[in-house]
Design an enzyme around this catalytic site. Structure first.
Site, PDB file in Angstrom:
ATOM      1  NE  ARG A 103      -2.768   0.057   3.361  1.00  0.00           N
ATOM      2  CZ  ARG A 103      -2.405   0.596   4.528  1.00  0.00           C
ATOM      3  NH1 ARG A 103      -2.301   1.900   4.647  1.00  0.00           N
ATOM      4  NH2 ARG A 103      -2.150  -0.162   5.573  1.00  0.00           N
ATOM      5  CE1 TYR A 130     -14.236  14.918 -13.596  1.00  0.00           C
ATOM      6  CE2 TYR A 130     -13.227  14.693 -11.422  1.00  0.00           C
ATOM      7  CZ  TYR A 130     -13.761  14.116 -12.560  1.00  0.00           C
ATOM      8  OH  TYR A 130     -13.804  12.740 -12.669  1.00  0.00           O
ATOM      9  CG  ASP A 135      -7.871  19.182 -12.037  1.00  0.00           C
ATOM     10  OD1 ASP A 135      -7.038  18.853 -12.912  1.00  0.00           O
ATOM     11  OD2 ASP A 135      -8.942  18.575 -11.874  1.00  0.00           O
ATOM     12  CE  LYS A 159     -10.418  12.969 -17.444  1.00  0.00           C
ATOM     13  NZ  LYS A 159     -10.540  12.436 -16.090  1.00  0.00           N
TER      14      LYS A 159
END
Length: 410
Positions: A74, A128, A200, A225
């Site tokens: 993790r 967003y 962002d 993206k």
């Protein structure tokens, strides 16, 4: 030039160096260490959770310093570290990266790492939609107040502030209505008030906009993206200065936000061709946007690189290029006409996301929830396009046929 900021934490010295001219080479080479993997060009995929230690002393040392090394799956593996280093290198030699399982998870982890009950955050009104939803639901439940400010704000952002503002979250341009923010002005005001700034930067990426050069403290990309670029993996990356790394990484680990090794490998693969793909996305989008601007049925084209688009002057001042994502508006002729247009597209797929090699079309009315209305008439239909890597002639013909269907249907 260096800027010293504190934000109630350890002193942070943020480099203001520009990216080197050999950016393409950094995208190809960043995070690769063939000598560690028997000469292999690509860092291997490490599938693993448990890490074994040869002694108690080594285990205890790893427990004291668990980040940036293998300790438990993790916390990261060499596959994840290679992606984090590769993306961070694009923003500067001194930057650090933290990978997460999606762009939204990167946003959520950063916000939760820096705010607490009683704090206020300022969020650009054009963000967003899932970012907006997270702020209005979960942050509200945690006692954090969100104030949405107009994305065209400059000095007047002060009007949105109260004494409890801890963080300003920007998205420039907004990924739906494409307002460009005056980032240097906002960060200058924030720094004077000891307020953290986060952006962002998925639309432009490091190739076309480096937020650290404009005073931003933390940058986020949805690596789903353009970084991955092939519509086959979900990833987020936080890029920060070294003084913020431990706090962000600790939050990501505490929330169990571990990106999968295969997704990170796909992210590395996409990184290598990023500097080649982005200019083609840009060229195709500009061709489509210019054609749409001249089309008699189109009301407004929202592409920051066009001089008719609100925010163009700021884009021209701060950005070195544009991506494949933009929008345009049409007179509302009803749902039947809209369906006739989008259902019949050949090269533009109807689907969420963007940044992959494929072109996409997406009608949206999410902007109607905004506090500050966008530049276009509220009753117009907003259609977002992502220009993929197909032949631009095919894309133009597809749009022309689609607009003909829209016009012919009532």
């Amino acid at each position: 030039m260096y800027v010293v900021t504190t934000y109630g934490r350890e002193t942070c010295v943020a480099s203001k160096k520009k990216l080197p001219s050999h950016w393409h080479s950094i995208a190809v080479r960043g995070g690769r260490r063939p000598h560690l993997y028997q000469g292999l060009v690509n860092p291997p995929i490490y599938h693993g959770s448990t890490v074994l230690f040869e002694s108690l002393a080594l285990l205890e040392e790893a427990r004291r310093n668990p980040f940036g090394r293998t300790f438990y799956g993790r916390m990261g593996t060499p596959t994840i570290f290679a992606l984090e280093e590769g993306v961070a290198c694009l923003y500067g030699e001194d930057k650090k990266g933290v990978a997460t399982c999606s762009g939204l998870s990167a946003i959520a982890c950063v916000l939760l790492a820096y705010v607490r009950a009683g704090d206020t955050i300022l969020v650009a009104d054009n963000v967003y939609e899932p970012t907006r939803r997270f702020c209005k639901t979960y942050l509200t439940q945690f006692g954090v107040k969100t104030i949405f400010y107009p994305p065209t704000a400059g000095d007047d952002i002060v009007a949105s502030m109260d004494d409890h503002v801890r963080l300003i979250f920007m998205e420039s341009p907004g990924s739906l209505t494409f307002e460009v923010q005056d980032v240097p002005t906002i960060t200058s005001i924030a720094r004077a008030r000891n307020i953290m700034t986060v952006i962002d930067n998925t639309w432009a990426g490091a190739l076309y906009f480096n937020p650290f050069e404009h005073g931003v403290d933390i940058t986020i990309e949805a690596a789903t993206k353009y970084i991955t670029g092939h519509a086959d993996a979900m990833l987020g990356v936080v890029i920060c200065n070294p003084c913020d790394f431990k706090r962000i990484k600790s939050a990501v680990v505490a929330f169990g936000n571990a990106p999968g090794p295969d997704a990170c490998y796909f992210g590395q693969r996409g990184l290598r061709s990023l500097a080649v793909r982005m200019p083609q996305h840009e060229e195709n989008a500009l061709t489509l946007a210019s054609w749409l601007k001249a089309h008699p049925d189109v009301r407004l084209v929202l592409h920051p690189a066009l001089d008719s688009c609100p925010g163009h002057a700021l884009w021209q001042r701060d950005f070195s290029g544009s991506s494949g994502l933009f929008a345009f508006t049409l007179e509302d002729r009803g749902k039947k006409a809209l369906a006739s247009m989008v259902d019949g597209m050949t090269f533009f797929g109807l689907g969420y996301s963007w940044g992959g090699y494929e072109s996409l079309i997406m009608p949206s009315d999410a902007h109607k929830e905004r506090r500050f209305p966008p530049a276009f008439v509220g009753q117009d239909v907003l259609i977002r396009l992502h220009a993929g890597l197909e032949s631009v002639d095919d894309l133009l013909a597809d749009l022309e046929r689609g607009l003909q269907r829209y016009r012919a249907t009532s």
